[in-house]
Design a protein around this motif. Structure first.
Motif, PDB file in Angstrom:
ATOM      1  N   PRO A   1       4.843  12.497  -2.614  1.00 32.46           N
ATOM      2  CA  PRO A   1       4.739  13.847  -2.024  1.00 32.46           C
ATOM      3  C   PRO A   1       5.759  14.092  -0.923  1.00 32.46           C
ATOM      4  O   PRO A   1       5.928  15.236  -0.471  1.00 32.46           O
ATOM      5  N   TYR A   2       6.476  13.042  -0.496  1.00 31.07           N
ATOM      6  CA  TYR A   2       7.394  13.178   0.627  1.00 31.07           C
ATOM      7  C   TYR A   2       8.766  13.707   0.213  1.00 31.07           C
ATOM      8  O   TYR A   2       9.490  14.256   1.034  1.00 31.07           O
ATOM      9  N   GLN A   3       9.125  13.537  -1.057  1.00 33.58           N
ATOM     10  CA  GLN A   3      10.454  13.991  -1.479  1.00 33.58           C
ATOM     11  C   GLN A   3      10.607  15.494  -1.285  1.00 33.58           C
ATOM     12  O   GLN A   3      11.586  15.967  -0.684  1.00 33.58           O
ATOM     13  N   LYS A   4       9.648  16.261  -1.761  1.00 31.86           N
ATOM     14  CA  LYS A   4       9.712  17.719  -1.637  1.00 31.86           C
ATOM     15  C   LYS A   4       9.631  18.141  -0.173  1.00 31.86           C
ATOM     16  O   LYS A   4      10.315  19.079   0.253  1.00 31.86           O
ATOM     17  N   LEU A   5       8.823  17.437   0.607  1.00 32.21           N
ATOM     18  CA  LEU A   5       8.662  17.794   2.011  1.00 32.21           C
ATOM     19  C   LEU A   5       9.951  17.537   2.795  1.00 32.21           C
ATOM     20  O   LEU A   5      10.309  18.309   3.691  1.00 32.21           O
ATOM     21  N   LEU A   6      10.665  16.447   2.461  1.00 29.82           N
ATOM     22  CA  LEU A   6      11.852  16.065   3.221  1.00 29.82           C
ATOM     23  C   LEU A   6      13.117  16.800   2.782  1.00 29.82           C
ATOM     24  O   LEU A   6      14.072  16.923   3.556  1.00 29.82           O
ATOM     25  N   LYS A   7      13.126  17.301   1.547  1.00 29.58           N
ATOM     26  CA  LYS A   7      14.342  17.902   0.987  1.00 29.58           C
ATOM     27  C   LYS A   7      14.930  19.019   1.847  1.00 29.58           C
ATOM     28  O   LYS A   7      16.161  19.094   2.018  1.00 29.58           O
ATOM     29  N   PRO A   8      14.117  19.920   2.432  1.00 30.54           N
ATOM     30  CA  PRO A   8      14.700  20.999   3.253  1.00 30.54           C
ATOM     31  C   PRO A   8      15.428  20.502   4.494  1.00 30.54           C
ATOM     32  O   PRO A   8      16.168  21.270   5.129  1.00 30.54           O
TER      33      PRO A   8
ATOM     34  N   HIS B   1       0.806  -1.218   0.000  1.00 26.90           N
ATOM     35  CA  HIS B   1       0.000   0.000   0.000  1.00 26.90           C
ATOM     36  C   HIS B   1       0.846   1.279   0.000  1.00 26.90           C
ATOM     37  O   HIS B   1       0.311   2.363  -0.210  1.00 26.90           O
ATOM     38  N   LEU B   2       2.150   1.157   0.233  1.00 24.29           N
ATOM     39  CA  LEU B   2       2.991   2.334   0.339  1.00 24.29           C
ATOM     40  C   LEU B   2       3.237   2.964  -1.028  1.00 24.29           C
ATOM     41  O   LEU B   2       3.296   2.271  -2.045  1.00 24.29           O
ATOM     42  N   CYS B   3       3.427   4.283  -1.040  1.00 24.41           N
ATOM     43  CA  CYS B   3       3.631   4.992  -2.308  1.00 24.41           C
ATOM     44  C   CYS B   3       5.096   5.022  -2.713  1.00 24.41           C
ATOM     45  O   CYS B   3       5.441   5.588  -3.753  1.00 24.41           O
ATOM     46  N   PHE B   4       5.997   4.446  -1.890  1.00 24.50           N
ATOM     47  CA  PHE B   4       7.411   4.427  -2.238  1.00 24.50           C
ATOM     48  C   PHE B   4       7.917   2.986  -2.299  1.00 24.50           C
ATOM     49  O   PHE B   4       7.291   2.063  -1.771  1.00 24.50           O
ATOM     50  N   ASP B   5       9.044   2.801  -2.963  1.00 26.12           N
ATOM     51  CA  ASP B   5       9.643   1.488  -3.171  1.00 26.12           C
ATOM     52  C   ASP B   5      10.455   1.100  -1.935  1.00 26.12           C
ATOM     53  O   ASP B   5      11.488   1.708  -1.639  1.00 26.12           O
ATOM     54  N   THR B   6       9.989   0.109  -1.217  1.00 25.54           N
ATOM     55  CA  THR B   6      10.657  -0.274   0.031  1.00 25.54           C
ATOM     56  C   THR B   6      12.052  -0.852  -0.215  1.00 25.54           C
ATOM     57  O   THR B   6      12.942  -0.713   0.635  1.00 25.54           O
ATOM     58  N   GLN B   7      12.248  -1.481  -1.373  1.00 26.22           N
ATOM     59  CA  GLN B   7      13.578  -2.009  -1.694  1.00 26.22           C
ATOM     60  C   GLN B   7      14.587  -0.867  -1.822  1.00 26.22           C
ATOM     61  O   GLN B   7      15.711  -0.954  -1.316  1.00 26.22           O
ATOM     62  N   LYS B   8      14.180   0.211  -2.496  1.00 31.99           N
ATOM     63  CA  LYS B   8      15.069   1.360  -2.667  1.00 31.99           C
ATOM     64  C   LYS B   8      15.344   2.038  -1.331  1.00 31.99           C
ATOM     65  O   LYS B   8      16.453   2.511  -1.079  1.00 31.99           O
TER      66      LYS B   8
END
Length: 348
Positions: free
Chosen positions: A156-163, A131-138
């Motif tokens: 949507p988490y990449q932009k949020l985490l980048k700062p 169900h996750l929106c990201f690749d758990t292997q990566k």
């Protein structure tokens, strides 16, 4: 609009699920268990978690694996209710997924910083991974924060985490990341409520989520003042930007209070004053007392609300508290705590 018959079906189903919750005798029996395997055996033979634990070997079950299976039961129950409640069920189902994604992101970041990132897949609940929106292997293969961000590409988490990318050789600011993630989660929740929930149910839904946020904020303010002597501005940057029973003025007064006692004085005259009284009468922590107030409120809504979405959310909150109780018991058994001490930490 949902028919009265459909509404009654959902209410009946949710209340039937609630009726299968753990009881005082169940907790008493679990507290008598002398090992994690023995506790798993009791849950397997006597509770609604039986179907998830059928294949569990009680002699070798790992604590983390057991807790993941218990979470699966709750996830499946709530998913079933969401399929019935078509008016807001899909949106609240998204809330469950997003909350799980946040928990997995924070967990994987902790493992990454501890240079144990390869353990991530071993601790990921298998039912949840799809169900996750990201690749758990990566995520598991990431060796640093930049690679972790790359694993979040397309989410949507990449932009949020980048700062929050740390300086070379430094750790990311977990408190700030957690704040940003949960602020986004509850902002989405309140948007769902205001856009999709029946008008008559919105006040109760705001109270259920707003009450939870109030408890989280009160707890964080007290901890930051008592253990870190943090400044008002710094604490404000870490509390969730929402509230229900706590007005902005009262929150500001709590933040500016110089001592924890002065913080508690600001709760006088609010619904949380009952928690203060319970803390003194029962000799428990304020956080525990406030969680007991939440439990009572959610149980009341499950019994008496006529709104399916309200009963669903209240039921979910009770399930989360039951899971927290089970985790407390399992951890307590693992570390050899006295049953009476574990009992005092349970929320009922």
């Amino acid at each position: 609009m949902m028919s009265a018959m459909s509404s009654n079906v959902i209410l009946a189903k949710a209340r039937a699920m609630y009726g299968r919750r753990l009881t005082d005798p169940d907790y008493a029996a679990l507290l008598k268990c002398r090992s994690v395997g023995e506790a798993a055996g009791y849950l397997k033979k006597n509770t609604r978690y039986a179907s998830e634990l059928t294949a569990v070997n009680e002699l070798s079950v790992h604590r983390g694996y057991l807790e993941a299976l218990l979470h699966k039961r709750v996830f499946d129950d709530y998913a079933a209710l969401c399929r019935y409640e078509l008016s807001v069920g899909e949106q609240f189902s998204s809330y469950i997924i997003e909350k799980g994604e946040i928990e997995q992101i924070l967990h994987s970041l902790r493992l990454l910083c501890a240079e144990r990132n390869r353990e991530y897949l071993l601790t990921l609940p298998s039912f949840f991974g799809t169900h996750l929106c990201f690749d758990t292997q990566k995520v598991a293969q990431a060796n640093n924060f930049d690679e972790f961000l790359k694993a979040m590409t397309g989410t949507p988490y990449q932009k949020l985490l980048k700062p929050f990318r740390p300086e070379e050789g430094q750790y990311p600011d977990f408190a700030a990341i957690e704040h940003a993630l949960y602020s986004r989660l509850y902002r989405n929740v309140f948007e769902v409520i205001d856009k999709h929930a029946p008008r008559a149910a919105r006040q109760d839904l705001h109270e259920l989520f707003g009450g939870l946020i109030d408890v989280l904020n009160i707890t964080r303010i007290l901890r930051m003042k008592e253990f870190y002597h943090a400044s008002p501005d710094y604490i404000r940057s870490l509390i969730l930007p929402f509230s229900f029973h706590l007005t902005p003025k009262r929150l500001t007064q709590m933040l500016q209070a110089e001592t924890t006692d002065a913080v508690l004085q600001q709760l006088a005259g609010t619904v949380y004053a009952k928690g203060l009284a319970a803390q003194q009468d029962q000799n428990i922590s304020l956080e525990h007392a406030l969680q007991q107030l939440r439990y009572a409120r959610c149980a009341h809504q499950v019994h008496f609300s006529v709104h399916p979405s309200v009963v669903m959310v209240a039921y979910l909150s009770l399930c989360e508290m039951e899971l927290a109780n089970l985790t407390t018991i399992i951890e307590g058994i693992r570390y050899g705590l006295e049953p009476a001490r574990i009992r005092k930490m349970l929320v009922q």
